[in-house]
Design an enzyme around this catalytic site. Structure first.
Site, PDB file in Angstrom:
ATOM      1  CG  ASN A   7      -3.172  -7.660   2.148  1.00 33.86           C
ATOM      2  OD1 ASN A   7      -2.567  -7.558   3.221  1.00 33.86           O
ATOM      3  ND2 ASN A   7      -4.179  -6.873   1.799  1.00 33.86           N
ATOM      4  CG  HIS A 179      -5.876   3.548   3.515  1.00 30.76           C
ATOM      5  ND1 HIS A 179      -6.690   4.310   4.315  1.00 30.76           N
ATOM      6  CD2 HIS A 179      -6.086   2.273   3.887  1.00 30.76           C
ATOM      7  CE1 HIS A 179      -7.345   3.538   5.157  1.00 30.76           C
ATOM      8  NE2 HIS A 179      -6.989   2.281   4.915  1.00 30.76           N
ATOM      9  CD  GLU A 383      -5.750  -1.124  -0.976  1.00 29.55           C
ATOM     10  OE1 GLU A 383      -6.847  -1.724  -0.867  1.00 29.55           O
ATOM     11  OE2 GLU A 383      -5.155  -0.636  -0.009  1.00 29.55           O
TER      12      GLU A 383
END
Ligand code: ADP
Length: 407
Positions: A7, A179, A383
């Site tokens: 990320n 999201h 996530e």
């Protein structure tokens, strides 16, 4: 075999290394302040957690530092980079191209690049992370997992703005939503906890972190969400204003003489909980001030909870009914006081919070009363796990189809 989840933020890079079979996390870390003199690398799990000051000029240097750490003969997990089967990258904006996670080839890279004007702060670091990962781990399959993809199922009546139609046709101005990986994960998880098929349920998922959004997940598909063309829209957030009368923007520019950049900064960085309280964007600080009588802190909390409540209502009406509400991310998972402010008073609508369960410890759990027609759940988001799952799925599919043209 392992899967690496990356990320990449503008000046940071977070990663997790997961066992591809068990999906357990074997290492994780964070490189921060990339390009600054005090950059550092925080890695390891539990007792092995360490912080190293390291010169990290950019994302390439950060991924190199991560790989050096993973390959360290004494403390590393990997004997060879070949053990990384695939790398899953979080990409914020997939525009209208991407409705699911995708193996990255040159065409996909070009399409992610085309989305840069839509996400100028988020997509460039993701692209840099992908390029660095391709260069440094050339044998691994590279996969992009998009924050926008889950909301691809919104119908036009939900994603269109009532602007002249050519604004959409020529400039792709529409609601995208964000999201998505988190909303998708917690909705699935809620169905699993309740032992009901996701396809039979109407769920509202509330991702309340520093940024915040709500999604209406109707029979497993996102049909509407509170964030819009950008993540500024919707709920009141840590430092973002959320939905406001759009004419305020022109008023600030034309009447008060602010520049477009000033207004953008104000709405993104100096508004929300921070702007109202004048104290902080963190609910914990504001809660403390509110308890000691600070009226602006009290107002900030009231406005925050009211904003969530209004968007909850919109989502329920969008779906025409409701089975469950899921709370996740920093505020959603940890602030029992905010949850109470949101839910108490909604009993007439079939939403009955169990005040005791709400404050009890533990993480993943039901927090509604047993006789509540709507089930309220608290589900910590994950996530990275969702990205790892999608990445492995695509890796396995590519092996069976023999399609490894991108590596
Ligand atoms: P991000 O959106 O940056 O990923 P998080 O999901 O971690 O953020 O949420 C961060 C926010 O969560 C903090 O700013 C704070 O308002 C809130 N938060 C975190 N921990 C707690 C806690 N224990 N109690 C209340 N609020 C919390």
């Amino acid at each position: 075999m392992y899967v690496l989840v990356i990320n990449a933020g503008s000046s940071s890079l977070k990663y997790q290394l997961l066992d591809a079979e068990t999906l357990s996390v074997v290492d994780k870390g964070l490189c921060e302040k990339l390009g600054l003199p005090d950059s550092f690398y925080h890695h390891g799990l539990g007792d092995a957690e360490q912080i190293e000051s390291l010169p990290l000029a950019d994302h390439h240097a950060a991924i190199q530092a991560v790989l050096d750490h993973l390959l360290d003969p004494l403390s590393g997990t990997l004997a060879s980079l070949d053990e990384i089967a695939a790398v899953g990258h979080r990409v914020v904006h997939g525009g209208e191209h991407f409705y699911q996670s995708t193996i990255i080839d040159d065409e996909v890279l070009a399409q992610i690049r085309e989305c840069v004007p839509l996400a100028p702060l988020h997509n460039p670091p993701a692209l840099t992370g992908i390029e660095a990962s391709k260069a440094l781990i050339p044998t691994a399959l590279q996969v992009a997992v998009f924050d926008t993809a889950f909301h691809h199922t919104m119908p036009p009546k939900a994603f269109m703005y009532a602007l002249p139609y050519e604004m959409y046709e020529q400039h792709r101005i529409r609601k995208y939503g964000f999201h998505g990986t988190s909303h998708r994960y917690v909705a699935r998880r809620a169905a699993h906890i309740l032992k009901r098929p996701l396809e039979d349920m109407r769920i509202v998922t509330c991702h309340l972190g520093n940024g915040g959004s709500i999604a209406a997940v109707d029979h497993g598909r996102s049909v509407d969400t509170s964030m819009g063309f950008t993540p500024l829209d919707g709920l009141m957030m840590g430092t973002r204003c959320g939905s406001i009368d759009p004419a305020i923007v022109t008023y600030l520019i034309l009447e008060l003489g602010l520049s477009a950049e000033d207004v953008d900064q104000m709405m993104n960085r100096r508004s929300g909980l921070f702007g109202i309280s004048g104290i902080s964007n963190d609910i914990r600080d504001i809660d403390e001030a509110a308890k000691s009588g600070d009226t602006r802190a009290q107002l900030a909390l009231e406005m925050y909870a009211y904003s969530v409540r209004k968007f909850l209502g919109k989502s329920v009406f969008a779906m025409g009914g409701l089975d469950a509400i899921v709370m996740t991310a920093g505020v959603g998972e940890h602030s029992s006081a905010i949850r109470e402010k949101i839910f108490v008073g909604l009993e007439g609508l079939g939403i009955v919070l169990d005040v005791k369960r709400n404050v009890e410890g533990g993480t993943e759990r039901v927090i509604s009363a047993d006789d509540s027609p709507v089930t309220l759940l608290l589900v910590p988001t994950n996530e990275e796990l969702m990205i790892a799952r999608d990445t492995i799925e695509l890796y396995e599919a590519s092996r069976t189809s023999g399609d490894r043209s991108d590596t």
